[in-house]
Design an enzyme around this catalytic site. Structure first.
Site, PDB file in Angstrom:
ATOM      1  N   LYS A  39       0.842  -1.203   0.000  1.00  0.00           N
ATOM      2  CA  LYS A  39       0.000   0.000   0.000  1.00  0.00           C
ATOM      3  C   LYS A  39       0.875   1.250   0.000  1.00  0.00           C
ATOM      4  CE  LYS A  39      -1.623   1.714   3.992  1.00  0.00           C
ATOM      5  NZ  LYS A  39      -1.325   3.155   4.184  1.00  0.00           N
ATOM      6  N   ASN A  40       1.918   1.243   0.821  1.00  0.00           N
ATOM      7  CA  ASN A  40       2.705   2.464   1.008  1.00  0.00           C
ATOM      8  C   ASN A  40       3.705   2.706  -0.109  1.00  0.00           C
ATOM      9  OD1 ASN A  40       1.202   2.873   3.241  1.00  0.00           O
ATOM     10  ND2 ASN A  40       2.792   2.259   4.695  1.00  0.00           N
ATOM     11  N   CYS A  43      -5.596  12.302  11.838  1.00  0.00           N
ATOM     12  CA  CYS A  43      -6.160  10.960  11.791  1.00  0.00           C
ATOM     13  C   CYS A  43      -6.012  10.297  13.144  1.00  0.00           C
ATOM     14  CB  CYS A  43      -5.471  10.145  10.718  1.00  0.00           C
ATOM     15  SG  CYS A  43      -3.885   9.607  11.239  1.00  0.00           S
ATOM     16  N   ARG A  58      -1.441  14.940  11.807  1.00  0.00           N
ATOM     17  CA  ARG A  58      -0.568  14.546  10.697  1.00  0.00           C
ATOM     18  C   ARG A  58      -0.033  15.824  10.040  1.00  0.00           C
ATOM     19  NH1 ARG A  58      -1.604   9.104   9.442  1.00  0.00           N
ATOM     20  NH2 ARG A  58       0.314   8.988   8.223  1.00  0.00           N
ATOM     21  N   ASP A 116       4.429   0.662  12.016  1.00  0.00           N
ATOM     22  CA  ASP A 116       3.196   0.021  11.537  1.00  0.00           C
ATOM     23  C   ASP A 116       3.051  -1.409  12.050  1.00  0.00           C
ATOM     24  OD1 ASP A 116       3.382   1.600   8.260  1.00  0.00           O
ATOM     25  OD2 ASP A 116       2.804   2.356  10.225  1.00  0.00           O
ATOM     26  N   ARG A 175      -8.760  -0.206   4.060  1.00  0.00           N
ATOM     27  CA  ARG A 175      -7.843   0.817   3.517  1.00  0.00           C
ATOM     28  C   ARG A 175      -6.508   0.173   3.134  1.00  0.00           C
ATOM     29  NH1 ARG A 175      -6.007   4.669   7.294  1.00  0.00           N
ATOM     30  NH2 ARG A 175      -4.732   5.223   5.504  1.00  0.00           N
TER      31      ARG A 175
END
Ligand code: EPZ
Length: 453
Positions: free
Chosen positions: A22-23, A116, A121, A304, A396
């Site tokens: 994803k990143n 968030c 952020r 993460d 997500r």
């Protein structure tokens, strides 16, 4: 409200291919804006963050399509430089479009990405990097109006921000002259972005180290790219197997991207062997407590994976201290784990986990992407049934988390409490559903891949 229903206590066994990162895919999709022509991004995971990014690309005038696990983007007719607030709020990382729009069009208008669940952020490092390259950025009422002529310069990031590094790389591709980014983040996803930019014809070097050099102003073109494997998704499945026990083999993620994390699993009593992009893992019995886990920029322990490892250790034995150095508010999963019987005491950046042998099933609420995934990890090792709400967070960043866990023998299924999809998911129908729609209205046989979106 939708939730995952998990019956814990079953070991996980088998082989699993890990999704694309994803990143990595999010900045790569933004980078496709840099050049006219078509880019093909392979190994693209089916995520709501990807859907949101593709919505932004279409809104900016790109043509977007899909063929299998590949996304096609034609950025020839880029016609807008403004991203509306509702799309900016859908995905924090949409700030990454700033550098690409400035490089391609010389202007951009976006709103501040929303704060968030991990705390504020800020994007000050992004803005200072772009200003160092000559961007004029006015902030009024939460909106950023950007313009100005970009020129290659030396710039130094005050801290190794992943997003700010990526934004500076993209903007630098549109600068005349040489840009030197020092203090750059070193994540594998940044190396993947450099691979794509070089395939587009950009002269970018040094990613993976703390100094990245871009010789800008070169003509760029569309390119084909295969997204690197998702190291955090891999960590998720390994923590799941650690919590539940069993033997799993992961393919498609580079273990060299998880060295510190894999060392923690071995210290906790797991067996880990690696061969190329294969990770062979086995765990028998409860995980042991390990030495202090301090999250840090790559190649340190990834923030993460903090919640994921904590969830696996909470059902083990022994005590482990965590220090979360990257975000201000990344322990919101602790209260939910305590509902499952976990013994965790958190204060400020420190959390102390004392393994209780076995967690017990409960109804728990995910409040952010990795925290929600951690509750799934905990449920797989717990006694009884756990229901995890907050699937919109999971969607997500995970492509079919439940179905992939089922291939390893997990007893997990999605319960739909009512017909209405969760807010934020409404637009995200899985790609095969789009195919079904296409077949329904007779366009299933269409040859144009751009017509399925
Ligand atoms: C990226 O976020 C990842 N997201 C995050 O993954 C990851 O946790 C983070 O890097 C750290 O590795 C994507 O790549 C899409 P940062 P990013 O800028 O770029 C502060 C997930 O779960 N900061 O490296 O936003 C910031 O507040 C997500 O997949 C500033 O102060 O992270 C944070 O404390 C979560 N000013 C720290 O730096 C800035 O201008 C690291 O942030 C930018 C960041």
């Amino acid at each position: 409200m939708n939730c995952y229903e998990i019956r814990g206590g079953r070991p996980l066994n088998g082989r699993l291919a890990v999704q694309g990162a994803k990143n990595s895919v999010l900045p790569v999709l933004a980078a496709a804006l840099l050049a006219p022509g078509q880019s093909v991004i392979r190994n693209c995971p089916d995520l709501t963050d990807v859907t949101a990014t593709l919505d932004i690309l279409r809104l900016l005038g790109c043509r977007v399509g899909r063929e299998g696990d590949a996304v096609l983007i034609d950025a020839t007719a880029l016609s807008a430089a403004e991203i509306p607030e509702e799309l900016m709020r859908e995905m924090r990382s949409s700030v990454i479009f700033l550098g690409a729009l400035l490089a391609r069009l010389g202007s951009a208008r976006i709103s501040y990405p929303g704060g968030c669940e991990l705390g504020p952020r800020p994007i000050d490092l992004h803005l200072s990097a772009l200003r160092a390259l000559g961007a004029e950025i006015r902030e009024d009422q939460g909106c950023l109006r950007c313009g100005g002529r970009l020129e290659g310069r030396k710039l130094c990031l005050a801290m190794p921000s992943v997003g700010a590094t990526e934004n500076a790389m993209l903007a630098a591709c549109g600068c005349e002259g040489v840009t030197c980014i020092s203090g750059a983040a070193r994540e594998p996803e940044i190396v993947d972005l450099q691979r794509f930019l070089r395939a587009m014809g950009a002269d970018v070097r040094g990613a993976g180290g703390s100094v990245i050099t871009v010789r800008g102003g070169r003509p760029l073109h569309g390119a084909t790219h295969r997204v690197v494997g998702d190291r955090i998704a891999a960590a998720t499945y390994l923590c799941a197997a650690g919590a539940a026990g069993g033997e799993v083999e992961l393919t498609g993620a580079d273990p060299a991207h998880l060295t510190v994390f894999l060392d923690c699993l071995e210290e906790a009593g797991c067996r880990v062997r690696t061969e190329g992009e294969r990770i062979l893992f086995s765990s028998r019995g409860p995980l042991r407590g390990i030495s202090t886990v301090r999250t840090a920029p790559y190649p340190g322990f990834p923030t993460d994976a903090q919640a994921l490892l904590m969830a696996a250790l909470a059902g083990g034995s022994g005590t482990t201290m965590f220090v979360e150095n990257m975000f201000d508010s990344r322990y919101r999963h602790v209260d939910e784990l305590r509902r499952m019987g976990a013994d965790i005491r958190a204060s400020g950046r420190v959390a102390v986990v004392s393994g209780v042998g076995k967690l017990r099933g409960a109804f728990v609420q995910g409040t952010d992407l990795r925290g929600a995934a951690a509750l799934v990890v905990a449920g797989l090792g717990a006694e009884g049934v756990t229901r995890v709400a907050g699937l919109r967070h999971i969607r997500r960043g995970y492509d079919g988390l439940d179905s992939r866990l089922r291939t390893l023998g997990a007893e997990i299924r999605e319960r739909t409490e009512n017909t209405r999809n969760e807010s934020g998911d409404r637009r995200h129908r899985r790609w095969h559903q789009r195919d079904e729609t296409a077949e329904e209205d007779g366009t299933g046989a269409c040859s144009d891949p751009y017509s399925k979106f």
